[in-house]
Design an enzyme around this catalytic site. Structure first.
Site, PDB file in Angstrom:
ATOM      1  N   GLY A  14       0.763  -1.255   0.000  1.00 65.19           N
ATOM      2  CA  GLY A  14       0.000   0.000   0.000  1.00 65.19           C
ATOM      3  C   GLY A  14       0.790   1.299   0.000  1.00 65.19           C
ATOM      4  O   GLY A  14       0.219   2.363   0.230  1.00 65.19           O
ATOM      5  N   SER A  20       1.437   8.298   1.919  1.00 63.16           N
ATOM      6  CA  SER A  20       0.752   7.046   2.248  1.00 63.16           C
ATOM      7  C   SER A  20       0.956   6.660   3.705  1.00 63.16           C
ATOM      8  O   SER A  20       2.068   6.751   4.233  1.00 63.16           O
ATOM      9  CB  SER A  20       1.296   5.896   1.386  1.00 63.16           C
ATOM     10  OG  SER A  20       0.995   6.101   0.038  1.00 63.16           O
ATOM     11  N   ILE A  21      -0.123   6.186   4.326  1.00 63.04           N
ATOM     12  CA  ILE A  21      -0.015   5.691   5.701  1.00 63.04           C
ATOM     13  C   ILE A  21       0.976   4.527   5.727  1.00 63.04           C
ATOM     14  O   ILE A  21       1.774   4.393   6.668  1.00 63.04           O
ATOM     15  CB  ILE A  21      -1.408   5.288   6.231  1.00 63.04           C
ATOM     16  CG1 ILE A  21      -2.285   6.538   6.388  1.00 63.04           C
ATOM     17  CG2 ILE A  21      -1.286   4.543   7.556  1.00 63.04           C
ATOM     18  CD1 ILE A  21      -3.709   6.279   6.811  1.00 63.04           C
ATOM     19  N   VAL A  69      -4.017  -6.775  -5.746  1.00 69.49           N
ATOM     20  CA  VAL A  69      -4.821  -7.720  -4.953  1.00 69.49           C
ATOM     21  C   VAL A  69      -6.068  -8.223  -5.694  1.00 69.49           C
ATOM     22  O   VAL A  69      -6.767  -9.097  -5.199  1.00 69.49           O
ATOM     23  CB  VAL A  69      -5.237  -7.130  -3.581  1.00 69.49           C
ATOM     24  CG1 VAL A  69      -4.025  -6.865  -2.708  1.00 69.49           C
ATOM     25  CG2 VAL A  69      -6.085  -5.874  -3.748  1.00 69.49           C
ATOM     26  N   LEU A  96      -4.318  -0.870   2.167  1.00 71.92           N
ATOM     27  CA  LEU A  96      -4.797  -0.480   0.841  1.00 71.92           C
ATOM     28  C   LEU A  96      -6.312  -0.518   0.783  1.00 71.92           C
ATOM     29  O   LEU A  96      -6.960  -1.244   1.535  1.00 71.92           O
ATOM     30  CB  LEU A  96      -4.183  -1.396  -0.214  1.00 71.92           C
ATOM     31  CG  LEU A  96      -4.342  -2.903  -0.024  1.00 71.92           C
ATOM     32  CD1 LEU A  96      -5.562  -3.428  -0.739  1.00 71.92           C
ATOM     33  CD2 LEU A  96      -3.098  -3.615  -0.520  1.00 71.92           C
ATOM     34  N   TYR A 159     -18.538   8.816   2.946  1.00 73.64           N
ATOM     35  CA  TYR A 159     -17.671   7.628   3.052  1.00 73.64           C
ATOM     36  C   TYR A 159     -18.378   6.410   2.437  1.00 73.64           C
ATOM     37  O   TYR A 159     -17.730   5.510   1.884  1.00 73.64           O
ATOM     38  CB  TYR A 159     -17.272   7.393   4.517  1.00 73.64           C
ATOM     39  CG  TYR A 159     -15.994   6.600   4.657  1.00 73.64           C
ATOM     40  CD1 TYR A 159     -14.787   7.104   4.175  1.00 73.64           C
ATOM     41  CD2 TYR A 159     -15.981   5.356   5.275  1.00 73.64           C
ATOM     42  CE1 TYR A 159     -13.611   6.385   4.298  1.00 73.64           C
ATOM     43  CE2 TYR A 159     -14.806   4.631   5.404  1.00 73.64           C
ATOM     44  CZ  TYR A 159     -13.630   5.145   4.911  1.00 73.64           C
ATOM     45  OH  TYR A 159     -12.467   4.419   5.028  1.00 73.64           O
ATOM     46  N   LYS A 166     -15.267  -1.192   5.144  1.00 71.44           N
ATOM     47  CA  LYS A 166     -14.494  -1.206   6.404  1.00 71.44           C
ATOM     48  C   LYS A 166     -15.201  -2.062   7.463  1.00 71.44           C
ATOM     49  O   LYS A 166     -14.534  -2.701   8.284  1.00 71.44           O
ATOM     50  CB  LYS A 166     -14.283   0.218   6.930  1.00 71.44           C
ATOM     51  CG  LYS A 166     -13.335   1.061   6.082  1.00 71.44           C
ATOM     52  CD  LYS A 166     -11.968   0.443   5.887  1.00 71.44           C
ATOM     53  CE  LYS A 166     -10.986   1.401   5.244  1.00 71.44           C
ATOM     54  NZ  LYS A 166      -9.757   0.719   4.791  1.00 71.44           N
ATOM     55  N   ILE A 195      -6.478  11.585   7.416  1.00 74.31           N
ATOM     56  CA  ILE A 195      -5.165  12.100   7.011  1.00 74.31           C
ATOM     57  C   ILE A 195      -5.241  12.364   5.514  1.00 74.31           C
ATOM     58  O   ILE A 195      -5.811  11.543   4.776  1.00 74.31           O
ATOM     59  CB  ILE A 195      -4.052  11.047   7.274  1.00 74.31           C
ATOM     60  CG1 ILE A 195      -3.995  10.666   8.758  1.00 74.31           C
ATOM     61  CG2 ILE A 195      -2.701  11.548   6.796  1.00 74.31           C
ATOM     62  CD1 ILE A 195      -2.993   9.537   9.071  1.00 74.31           C
ATOM     63  N   ARG A 196      -4.666  13.457   5.050  1.00 72.38           N
ATOM     64  CA  ARG A 196      -4.692  13.727   3.596  1.00 72.38           C
ATOM     65  C   ARG A 196      -3.751  12.790   2.859  1.00 72.38           C
ATOM     66  O   ARG A 196      -2.542  12.821   3.064  1.00 72.38           O
ATOM     67  CB  ARG A 196      -4.289  15.173   3.316  1.00 72.38           C
ATOM     68  CG  ARG A 196      -5.444  16.107   3.438  1.00 72.38           C
ATOM     69  CD  ARG A 196      -5.072  17.481   2.959  1.00 72.38           C
ATOM     70  NE  ARG A 196      -5.154  17.591   1.508  1.00 72.38           N
ATOM     71  CZ  ARG A 196      -4.899  18.713   0.857  1.00 72.38           C
ATOM     72  NH1 ARG A 196      -4.541  19.794   1.504  1.00 72.38           N
ATOM     73  NH2 ARG A 196      -5.014  18.749  -0.452  1.00 72.38           N
TER      74      ARG A 196
HETATM   75  P1  NAD Z   1      -2.934   5.789  -0.283  1.00 70.70           P
HETATM   76  O1  NAD Z   1      -3.610   6.231  -1.533  1.00 70.70           O
HETATM   77  O2  NAD Z   1      -1.588   6.318  -0.018  1.00 70.70           O
HETATM   78  O3  NAD Z   1      -2.888   4.209  -0.184  1.00 70.70           O
HETATM   79  C1  NAD Z   1      -3.833   3.374  -0.808  1.00 70.70           C
HETATM   80  C2  NAD Z   1      -3.046   2.257  -1.438  1.00 70.70           C
HETATM   81  O4  NAD Z   1      -3.922   1.269  -1.974  1.00 70.70           O
HETATM   82  C3  NAD Z   1      -2.161   2.742  -2.603  1.00 70.70           C
HETATM   83  O5  NAD Z   1      -0.821   2.389  -2.361  1.00 70.70           O
HETATM   84  C4  NAD Z   1      -2.704   1.979  -3.785  1.00 70.70           C
HETATM   85  O6  NAD Z   1      -1.702   1.627  -4.719  1.00 70.70           O
HETATM   86  C5  NAD Z   1      -3.254   0.738  -3.099  1.00 70.70           C
HETATM   87  N1  NAD Z   1      -4.175  -0.029  -3.935  1.00 70.70           N
HETATM   88  C6  NAD Z   1      -5.345   0.384  -4.493  1.00 70.70           C
HETATM   89  N2  NAD Z   1      -5.864  -0.615  -5.242  1.00 70.70           N
HETATM   90  C7  NAD Z   1      -5.015  -1.679  -5.136  1.00 70.70           C
HETATM   91  C8  NAD Z   1      -4.975  -2.980  -5.694  1.00 70.70           C
HETATM   92  N3  NAD Z   1      -5.939  -3.417  -6.518  1.00 70.70           N
HETATM   93  N4  NAD Z   1      -3.941  -3.806  -5.372  1.00 70.70           N
HETATM   94  C9  NAD Z   1      -2.946  -3.386  -4.556  1.00 70.70           C
HETATM   95  N5  NAD Z   1      -2.925  -2.150  -4.006  1.00 70.70           N
HETATM   96  C10 NAD Z   1      -3.939  -1.303  -4.291  1.00 70.70           C
HETATM   97  O7  NAD Z   1      -3.952   6.190   0.911  1.00 70.70           O
HETATM   98  P2  NAD Z   1      -3.960   5.883   2.478  1.00 70.70           P
HETATM   99  O8  NAD Z   1      -4.904   6.886   3.053  1.00 70.70           O
HETATM  100  O9  NAD Z   1      -2.583   5.793   2.997  1.00 70.70           O
HETATM  101  O10 NAD Z   1      -4.692   4.466   2.560  1.00 70.70           O
HETATM  102  C11 NAD Z   1      -4.141   3.334   3.196  1.00 70.70           C
HETATM  103  C12 NAD Z   1      -5.192   2.650   4.061  1.00 70.70           C
HETATM  104  O11 NAD Z   1      -5.497   3.480   5.182  1.00 70.70           O
HETATM  105  C13 NAD Z   1      -6.522   2.375   3.369  1.00 70.70           C
HETATM  106  O12 NAD Z   1      -7.031   1.127   3.810  1.00 70.70           O
HETATM  107  C14 NAD Z   1      -7.400   3.490   3.894  1.00 70.70           C
HETATM  108  O13 NAD Z   1      -8.774   3.182   3.832  1.00 70.70           O
HETATM  109  C15 NAD Z   1      -6.891   3.546   5.321  1.00 70.70           C
HETATM  110  N6  NAD Z   1      -7.262   4.747   6.076  1.00 70.70           N
HETATM  111  C16 NAD Z   1      -6.967   5.974   5.584  1.00 70.70           C
HETATM  112  C17 NAD Z   1      -7.333   7.095   6.318  1.00 70.70           C
HETATM  113  C18 NAD Z   1      -7.033   8.477   5.786  1.00 70.70           C
HETATM  114  O14 NAD Z   1      -7.653   9.443   6.251  1.00 70.70           O
HETATM  115  N7  NAD Z   1      -6.106   8.640   4.860  1.00 70.70           N
HETATM  116  C19 NAD Z   1      -7.984   6.960   7.555  1.00 70.70           C
HETATM  117  C20 NAD Z   1      -8.252   5.685   8.029  1.00 70.70           C
HETATM  118  C21 NAD Z   1      -7.897   4.582   7.289  1.00 70.70           C
END
Ligand code: NAD
Length: 259
Positions: A14, A20-21, A69, A96, A159, A166, A195-196
């Site tokens: 991810g 990215s987180i 995935v 991801l 959302y 989720k 988080i942005r």
């Molecule tokens: P991000 O866009 O940086 O990361 C999302 C990742 O998913 C990317 O690296 C992308 O390549 C990957 N991805 C998408 N489709 C895919 C596939 N088919 N196969 C493999 N990888 C795939 O954004 P993020 O915010 O860091 O998201 C990471 C996780 O954190 C997610 O599950 C998101 O729901 C969760 N999350 C985010 C926040 C937030 O506010 N940003 C809050 C809570 C949870």
């Protein structure tokens, strides 16, 4: 006991860019001593691969593999490579998610069949399919950590289908924790505050969500990728050896507020 991941191998999914987180998590796992492997979502032009490869270089990843995935064959190849190059490993970070931008704004009632299927497949089922592939290679004492959001428990405007995904993800954590526990593999989720990032920018009104958290959360701010990374390092470490099947809120306390 100090937080120490020395000698542990961690496969991180991810990472898309420096927001990215997963990038925050990879850095904190590395800082705690873990050896890092990275999977990325490949694109035809290979641009994404190049970008992620350059970003993660400072962590000296000993694995760097494509893994979409949605592609069973690619998942199989990825884990064959993990086995060939690493043998066993200790930590799987599932970080991801994806849904159509159209489904992350307006009314949930309008979600299309295909949009629903895709969001659930990529954002929820992927945890199970990766756990399935990783299970034979995970050492006892190993850990799986995924990322969720409050929108899987409560209604958060826009959302929408991702909230349903989720909810499925959080329940998957409990089933997987119950089944992998006897093998001494723990499965937990972190519910992060907004988080942005690339993914969150697709959710309508993400900035308003962040400002709301800044006004209401006990800590009067949202969280950083590093804070989420620290919590992930804890959950993956022996300090959390008694913790499994849990959803840990890393959200400046927002979740406790009723009004
Ligand atoms: P991000 O866009 O940086 O990361 C999302 C990742 O998913 C990317 O690296 C992308 O390549 C990957 N991805 C998408 N489709 C895919 C596939 N088919 N196969 C493999 N990888 C795939 O954004 P993020 O915010 O860091 O998201 C990471 C996780 O954190 C997610 O599950 C998101 O729901 C969760 N999350 C985010 C926040 C937030 O506010 N940003 C809050 C809570 C949870």
């Amino acid at each position: 006991m100090l937080l120490d991941l020395t000698g542990k191998k961690a496969l991180v999914t991810g990472i898309a860019n420096n927001r990215s987180i997963a990038w925050g998590i990879a850095q904190q796992l590395h800082a705690a001593g873990a050896e890092i492997g990275v999977t990325y979502l490949p694109d035809e032009a290979g641009k994404f691969e190049k970008k992620v490869r350059t970003l993660v270089e400072p962590l000296n990843p000993t694995l760097f593999l494509p893994c979409n995935v949605q592609d069973d064959a690619q998942i199989a190849t990825t884990f064959e490579e993990v086995k060939a190059q690493w043998g066993n490993f200790d930590i799987l970070i599932h970080c991801l998610a994806f849904a159509n931008r159209d489904d992350l704004t307006g009314e949930f009632v309008n979600t299309s069949r295909d949009g629903f299927k895709m969001a659930l497949e990529i954002s929820s089922y992927s945890l199970t399919v990766l756990a399935q592939a990783a299970r034979p290679l995970l050492n006892a004492g190993g850990a799986i950590v995924t990322l969720t959001y409050l929108g899987g428990v409560k209604v958060i405007p826009n959302y929408n289908v991702m909230g349903v995904a989720k909810a499925a993800l959080e329940m998957s954590v409990r089933y997987l924790a119950a089944e992998l526990g006897p093998q001494n593999i723990r499965v937990n989720a972190i519910s992060a505050g907004p988080i942005r990032t690339l993914a969150s920018s697709a959710v309508g009104g993400i900035l308003d969500m962040i400002h709301h958290v800044e006004a209401i959360a006990p800590l009067r701010r949202t969280v950083t990728q590093t804070e989420v990374g620290n919590a992930a390092a804890f959950l993956c470490s022996d300090l959390a050896s008694g913790v499994t099947g849990q959803i840990l809120y890393v959200d400046s306390g927002y979740e406790i507020m009723g009004m």
